[in-house]
Design a protein around this motif. Structure first.
Motif, PDB file in Angstrom:
ATOM      1  N   ARG A   9       0.822  -1.210   0.000  1.00 51.68           N
ATOM      2  CA  ARG A   9       0.000   0.000   0.000  1.00 51.68           C
ATOM      3  C   ARG A   9       0.853   1.257   0.000  1.00 51.68           C
ATOM      4  O   ARG A   9       0.554   2.200  -0.725  1.00 51.68           O
ATOM      5  CB  ARG A   9      -0.906   0.012   1.230  1.00 51.68           C
ATOM      6  CG  ARG A   9      -2.108  -0.932   1.110  1.00 51.68           C
ATOM      7  CD  ARG A   9      -3.168  -0.559   2.118  1.00 51.68           C
ATOM      8  NE  ARG A   9      -2.656  -0.538   3.485  1.00 51.68           N
ATOM      9  CZ  ARG A   9      -2.673  -1.573   4.320  1.00 51.68           C
ATOM     10  NH1 ARG A   9      -3.190  -2.743   3.927  1.00 51.68           N
ATOM     11  NH2 ARG A   9      -2.167  -1.467   5.541  1.00 51.68           N
ATOM     12  N   THR A  10       1.909   1.235   0.815  1.00 51.86           N
ATOM     13  CA  THR A  10       2.683   2.474   0.974  1.00 51.86           C
ATOM     14  C   THR A  10       3.910   2.546   0.078  1.00 51.86           C
ATOM     15  O   THR A  10       4.445   3.636  -0.147  1.00 51.86           O
ATOM     16  CB  THR A  10       3.152   2.600   2.431  1.00 51.86           C
ATOM     17  OG1 THR A  10       3.959   1.483   2.766  1.00 51.86           O
ATOM     18  CG2 THR A  10       1.961   2.661   3.368  1.00 51.86           C
ATOM     19  N   ARG A  11       4.401   1.434  -0.371  1.00 48.35           N
ATOM     20  CA  ARG A  11       5.620   1.374  -1.170  1.00 48.35           C
ATOM     21  C   ARG A  11       6.839   1.925  -0.414  1.00 48.35           C
ATOM     22  O   ARG A  11       7.778   2.429  -1.029  1.00 48.35           O
ATOM     23  CB  ARG A  11       5.444   2.138  -2.476  1.00 48.35           C
ATOM     24  CG  ARG A  11       4.378   1.592  -3.395  1.00 48.35           C
ATOM     25  CD  ARG A  11       4.778   0.213  -3.913  1.00 48.35           C
ATOM     26  NE  ARG A  11       3.741  -0.370  -4.753  1.00 48.35           N
ATOM     27  CZ  ARG A  11       3.862  -1.542  -5.356  1.00 48.35           C
ATOM     28  NH1 ARG A  11       4.951  -2.260  -5.160  1.00 48.35           N
ATOM     29  NH2 ARG A  11       2.889  -2.012  -6.118  1.00 48.35           N
ATOM     30  N   LYS A  12       6.808   1.801   0.904  1.00 48.31           N
ATOM     31  CA  LYS A  12       7.926   2.262   1.713  1.00 48.31           C
ATOM     32  C   LYS A  12       8.733   1.035   2.182  1.00 48.31           C
ATOM     33  O   LYS A  12       8.181   0.142   2.815  1.00 48.31           O
ATOM     34  CB  LYS A  12       7.441   3.033   2.930  1.00 48.31           C
ATOM     35  CG  LYS A  12       6.774   4.359   2.560  1.00 48.31           C
ATOM     36  CD  LYS A  12       6.321   5.077   3.823  1.00 48.31           C
ATOM     37  CE  LYS A  12       5.663   6.417   3.448  1.00 48.31           C
ATOM     38  NZ  LYS A  12       5.207   7.148   4.648  1.00 48.31           N
ATOM     39  N   PRO A  13      10.036   0.990   1.939  1.00 47.93           N
ATOM     40  CA  PRO A  13      10.824  -0.172   2.348  1.00 47.93           C
ATOM     41  C   PRO A  13      10.991  -0.277   3.854  1.00 47.93           C
ATOM     42  O   PRO A  13      11.308  -1.351   4.386  1.00 47.93           O
ATOM     43  CB  PRO A  13      12.175   0.025   1.669  1.00 47.93           C
ATOM     44  CG  PRO A  13      12.116   1.311   0.936  1.00 47.93           C
ATOM     45  CD  PRO A  13      10.797   1.953   1.144  1.00 47.93           C
ATOM     46  N   GLY A  14      10.776   0.836   4.550  1.00 47.87           N
ATOM     47  CA  GLY A  14      10.920   0.786   5.993  1.00 47.87           C
ATOM     48  C   GLY A  14       9.922  -0.142   6.664  1.00 47.87           C
ATOM     49  O   GLY A  14      10.156  -0.591   7.798  1.00 47.87           O
ATOM     50  N   VAL A  15       8.834  -0.439   5.979  1.00 52.78           N
ATOM     51  CA  VAL A  15       7.842  -1.346   6.559  1.00 52.78           C
ATOM     52  C   VAL A  15       8.393  -2.765   6.675  1.00 52.78           C
ATOM     53  O   VAL A  15       8.013  -3.521   7.574  1.00 52.78           O
ATOM     54  CB  VAL A  15       6.556  -1.314   5.706  1.00 52.78           C
ATOM     55  CG1 VAL A  15       5.502  -2.249   6.266  1.00 52.78           C
ATOM     56  CG2 VAL A  15       5.999   0.105   5.606  1.00 52.78           C
ATOM     57  N   LEU A  16       9.313  -3.134   5.803  1.00 55.89           N
ATOM     58  CA  LEU A  16       9.877  -4.489   5.815  1.00 55.89           C
ATOM     59  C   LEU A  16      11.096  -4.647   6.714  1.00 55.89           C
ATOM     60  O   LEU A  16      11.648  -5.738   6.803  1.00 55.89           O
ATOM     61  CB  LEU A  16      10.262  -4.884   4.380  1.00 55.89           C
ATOM     62  CG  LEU A  16       9.112  -4.925   3.357  1.00 55.89           C
ATOM     63  CD1 LEU A  16       9.669  -5.237   1.975  1.00 55.89           C
ATOM     64  CD2 LEU A  16       8.078  -5.963   3.761  1.00 55.89           C
ATOM     65  N   VAL A  17      11.548  -3.571   7.367  1.00 57.83           N
ATOM     66  CA  VAL A  17      12.754  -3.640   8.211  1.00 57.83           C
ATOM     67  C   VAL A  17      12.576  -4.624   9.378  1.00 57.83           C
ATOM     68  O   VAL A  17      13.479  -5.422   9.667  1.00 57.83           O
ATOM     69  CB  VAL A  17      13.122  -2.235   8.717  1.00 57.83           C
ATOM     70  CG1 VAL A  17      14.233  -2.308   9.750  1.00 57.83           C
ATOM     71  CG2 VAL A  17      13.557  -1.352   7.546  1.00 57.83           C
ATOM     72  N   PRO A  18      11.463  -4.669  10.134  1.00 58.45           N
ATOM     73  CA  PRO A  18      11.335  -5.643  11.233  1.00 58.45           C
ATOM     74  C   PRO A  18      11.367  -7.099  10.784  1.00 58.45           C
ATOM     75  O   PRO A  18      11.556  -7.999  11.625  1.00 58.45           O
ATOM     76  CB  PRO A  18       9.971  -5.303  11.843  1.00 58.45           C
ATOM     77  CG  PRO A  18       9.723  -3.886  11.465  1.00 58.45           C
ATOM     78  CD  PRO A  18      10.330  -3.746  10.113  1.00 58.45           C
ATOM     79  N   LEU A  19      11.204  -7.311   9.476  1.00 62.67           N
ATOM     80  CA  LEU A  19      11.216  -8.698   9.007  1.00 62.67           C
ATOM     81  C   LEU A  19      12.603  -9.335   9.156  1.00 62.67           C
ATOM     82  O   LEU A  19      12.704 -10.557   9.348  1.00 62.67           O
ATOM     83  CB  LEU A  19      10.770  -8.728   7.545  1.00 62.67           C
ATOM     84  CG  LEU A  19      10.534 -10.108   6.931  1.00 62.67           C
ATOM     85  CD1 LEU A  19       9.408 -10.832   7.642  1.00 62.67           C
ATOM     86  CD2 LEU A  19      10.201  -9.959   5.438  1.00 62.67           C
TER      87      LEU A  19
END
Length: 205
Positions: free
Chosen positions: A126-136
């Motif tokens: 939805r946001t296209r922000k890579p920071g969302v995947l950092v906790p992965l």
């Protein structure tokens, strides 16, 4: 003439009597000597039998004592082996419980990792922000560690490393100040007694 003949016969009898007495003394001496030899032989034989019986009894006592010592040693050996087996089986049960707990924890972490991954990918979409995947990234390492512990060969590697430490790095296993001794324990006990004597605890209210 008759009187002379009688005197001659008396003289002959008297002359023959010492010879007979001497022969009797010789015969009695021989008999006593033979009797003494027989008694000595009897005493020697009886003493020999007594010594043989004593030696036989002492040998039997030594054999019995040796068998008793062997029996006690065997009982101690079996007792030690049973204690070792008991401790080993208890260790195996504890390790089995730990592995089972690690697998149960891995199930929950895997479920959380899957749900969190889906949520992060949906947010990134939805946001296209890579920071969302950092906790992965850290979650992946945590789940991989628990997966290796639960189903991998991590325990084998840990055991191999422990064997290397015991063989080549035994000095790092020493306790600080070495093993406690009876003198150090007694000294600490006396110190505690003196502390209680000079600084008694206040009674509870």
């Amino acid at each position: 003439m008759c009187t002379q003949r009688r005197q001659t016969l008396v003289i002959d009898r008297v002359a023959d009597q010492p010879v007979q007495l001497f022969d009797y003394e010789i015969a009695s001496t021989k008999t006593n000597h033979q009797t003494g030899l027989d008694r000595s032989l009897f005493n020697f034989t009886r003493g020999k039998r007594t010594r043989e019986m004593g030696q036989g009894k002492s040998r039997e006592a030594e054999d019995g004592q040796k068998k008793q010592q062997e029996f006690v040693a065997e009982v101690n050996r079996v007792s030690v082996e049973r204690q070792i087996q008991l401790q080993n089986q208890m260790r195996q049960r504890i390790m089995a419980m730990q592995v089972a707990r690690a697998r149960e924890l891995f199930y929950w972490l895997g479920a959380f990792y899957g749900v969190a991954s889906l949520g992060m990918f949906a947010g990134f979409r939805r946001t296209r922000k890579p920071g969302v995947l950092v906790p992965l990234l850290p979650l992946t390492f945590v789940v991989a560690y628990h997966a290796d512990m639960a189903y991998g060969n991590k325990l084998h590697r840990i055991r191999m490393e422990a064997e290397n430490i015991l063989q080549f790095e035994e000095e790092i296993l020493d306790l600080p100040c070495g093993l406690p001794t009876t003198s150090s324990l007694d000294l600490a006990r006396l110190h505690d007694e003196e502390e209680k004597r000079f600084h008694p605890h206040s009674p509870p209210l």
